[in-house]
Design an enzyme around this catalytic site. Structure first.
Site, short mmCIF file in Angstrom:
data_model
loop_
_atom_site.label_atom_id
_atom_site.label_comp_id
_atom_site.label_asym_id
_atom_site.label_seq_id
_atom_site.Cartn_x
_atom_site.Cartn_y
_atom_site.Cartn_z
N ASP A 13 33.32 34.62 38.60
CA ASP A 13 34.57 35.18 39.87
C ASP A 13 35.97 34.91 39.04
O ASP A 13 36.27 33.47 38.07
CB ASP A 13 34.71 34.77 40.52
CG ASP A 13 35.24 35.61 41.95
OD1 ASP A 13 36.34 35.94 41.17
OD2 ASP A 13 34.82 36.05 42.93
N CYS A 53 38.61 41.30 44.34
CA CYS A 53 36.87 41.44 43.99
C CYS A 53 36.40 42.29 44.73
O CYS A 53 34.93 42.71 43.99
CB CYS A 53 36.34 39.66 44.64
SG CYS A 53 37.30 38.13 44.62
N ASP A 312 33.97 39.78 37.53
CA ASP A 312 34.73 40.80 38.52
C ASP A 312 35.75 40.76 37.56
O ASP A 312 36.14 42.56 38.15
CB ASP A 312 34.75 40.67 40.04
CG ASP A 312 35.36 39.54 40.44
OD1 ASP A 312 35.60 38.62 39.20
OD2 ASP A 312 34.91 38.81 41.77
N HIS A 313 37.27 40.61 37.56
CA HIS A 313 38.40 40.40 37.14
C HIS A 313 38.56 39.11 36.25
O HIS A 313 38.02 38.42 36.32
CB HIS A 313 38.96 40.54 38.46
CG HIS A 313 39.22 40.31 39.59
ND1 HIS A 313 39.32 38.58 39.22
CD2 HIS A 313 38.86 40.38 40.67
CE1 HIS A 313 38.84 38.01 40.36
NE2 HIS A 313 38.74 38.65 41.47
#
Length: 508
Positions: A13, A53, A312-313
């Site tokens: 994450d 998220c 996710d980013h």
């Protein structure tokens, strides 16, 4: 088809895309992911399609752009009519399982009014079976800590950042303060242990999603990872001299910098401490992935297990005076992607670095195709199989990356008041290729960056007369992209005298 594949789908994450030593990062050490890259394919221009998220994972798990799945914020329900990779593999007889979280906001029309999933945005992806579900509330982990005699905060959400008392680095300590728990007992090791236990007891084939929190905040790492990187020597920050100077670029950026949650601390030592710990958390995740891979090899599963690693980013980490993930800067959207297909067909591509633009919407089609399954019509992405087989980009492959950011807050109208927008006007779309980045707002001025001259994204060229033809070209590209990817689940079907007739066609 040969022997059925197992799948281990790993997400970290908030991992910036350049933070792999295999890609030449000057400091971050990721030896285990580097080894995976040598055995697989690394995609160096891979992008998330949304932040934060929840919206990003909605795209990752459904293969759909935000404009189609419409789960635009943490908490915006994901329409139950959409399928996802877990539902699709379950149809084929697999038992898709979860270790961690998917941040899926459930469709309230499908839930009992008393369902606990209507009181959190951290629900499970429909179709997946949670074996060890953790998120903001890490109950399985904190129960484990308590059972083994460790102190746990009354509010267990704070266990992720639970540190000993005393000064921190910016107050004179030689290193950032460590997590109170030993590395072998922290949340990352705990989840990897649970997955290892599952695989050891599981009959093949299996499909497992390992969703790790780190390097997401709180930026607190266990020993020795808290001290692995010297805050004084981490790379500097891509930013203007002051936040006020930065905010002059655009009204949205000025507003974002006015929000304390997203503004980087003015204390340089503190910000460097955060970055050093961010890197340390990455190295810890790398070590735990290495331990998982070692187990997979010991069990004789290495040559029949597809491994996907992504995020996710990204994370601003002080660049442009921002923290977290937001807006239009590459730091929030460029993320790592490494895929190892164990089958002989992937031998030609092992160790290759793909520089074509790829996106998280491509993950679901890639996984399904590897398992011999068709992608649903809803998918906006395309399988990365040609890159994995060494054939290279197929004809018509995208020449740019696309993403969207929905900055509305259904519970707070601060952005609307500050920027003179309605709830539904708090959106931006981004198109980015090798030369330019164009940012289109629903009702705010656009941005254009000349990335060859201005890779740091400081100078807005949208109002420069010399760049007006470029603005027009990229605005047209943006419109064409959106039109080409309008939601089309039923648009290939016609009802006729002979009943429904379907004709599928590739999007691009």
């Amino acid at each position: 088809m040969g022997e059925p594949l197992n799948v281990i789908f790993i997400t970290a994450d908030q991992w910036r895309g350049e933070c792999l030593s295999a890609l030449g990062h000057p400091q971050v050490r990721t030896p285990n992911l580097d080894a995976l890259a040598k055995e697989g394919v690394t995609f160096s221009r891979h992008y998330a399609n949304a932040v934060p998220c929840g919206p990003s994972r909605a795209s990752l798990h459904t293969g759909m752009y935000l404009q189609n799945h419409r789960s635009g914020t943490n908490g915006t329900p994901l329409d139950a009519r959409h399928t996802n990779w877990a539902k699709e593999v379950a149809k084929a007889g697999y038992d898709p399982v979860l270790f961690g979280y998917t941040d899926t906001s459930q469709d309230p029309r499908e839930e009992d009014p008393e369902s606990p999933w209507l009181r959190t945005y951290e629900g499970p992806l429909p179709g997946i079976r949670p074996v060890c579900m953790m998120g903001t509330w890490p109950t399985p982990w904190t129960d484990y800590l308590k059972a083994n005699g460790y102190e746990v905060p009354d509010d267990i959400r704070y266990a992720y950042g639970h540190r000993a008392s005393g000064p921190d680095y910016e107050d004179g300590a030689p290193h950032p303060k460590p997590l109170l728990y030993p590395q072998a007992e922290d949340d990352t090791a705990f989840l990897v242990n649970r997955l290892i236990d599952y695989i050891a007891a599981q009959r093949e084939p299996f499909v497992a999603h390992l969703s790790l929190l780190r390097p997401h905040p709180p930026f607190v790492a266990p020993e020795p990872y808290n001290a692995m990187y010297d805050p004084a020597s981490v790379p500097g920050f891509t930013r203007c001299a002051t936040p006020d100077d930065e905010g002059r670029q655009h009204p949205w950026l000025a507003h974002q910098l006015s929000r304390r949650l997203f503004r980087a601390p003015a204390n340089e030592k503190k910000l460097r401490r955060l970055k050093a710990v961010y890197y340390g958390l990455m190295s810890e995740v790398d070590a735990e992935i290495g331990r998982l891979i070692h187990f997979v090899k010991e069990r004789g599963l290495w040559e029949k297990t597809l491994i996907i690693f992504t995020s996710d980013h990204g994370e601003q980490m002080g660049d442009h005076w921002l923290l977290g993930k937001c807006g239009y800067f590459d730091a929030s959207y460029r993320i790592p992607l490494i895929i190892r297909d164990p089958r002989p067909g992937g031998d030609k591509s092992r160790g290759k670095i793909v520089t074509r633009f790829t996106e998280n919407v491509d993950i679901m089609p890639t996984m399904l195709e590897a398992l011999g399954l068709d992608s649903p019509v809803q998918c906006d992405g395309k399988a990365l199989t040609p890159f994995l087989s060494g054939d290279g980009a197929p004809g018509g492959w995208r020449t740019e990356a696309h993403w969207e950011f929905d900055f509305r807050d259904p519970a707070d109208d601060a952005a609307e008041k500050a920027l003179g927008l309605t709830l539904h006007q708090c959106t931006m779309n981004v198109i980015r290729d090798e030369k330019f980045k164009y940012v289109h707002f629903t009702k705010l001025p656009p941005l254009l960056f000349d990335l060859e001259k201005d890779p740091g994204e400081f100078v807005n060229r949208a109002d420069d007369p010399a760049y007006l033809p470029v603005v027009l070209e990229y605005a047209q590209k943006m419109l064409s992209w959106r039109m080409n990817h309008d939601e089309q689940t039923l648009t290939h079907i016609a009802l006729t005298d002979d009943g429904p007739v379907a004709r599928r066609s590739a999007r691009w």
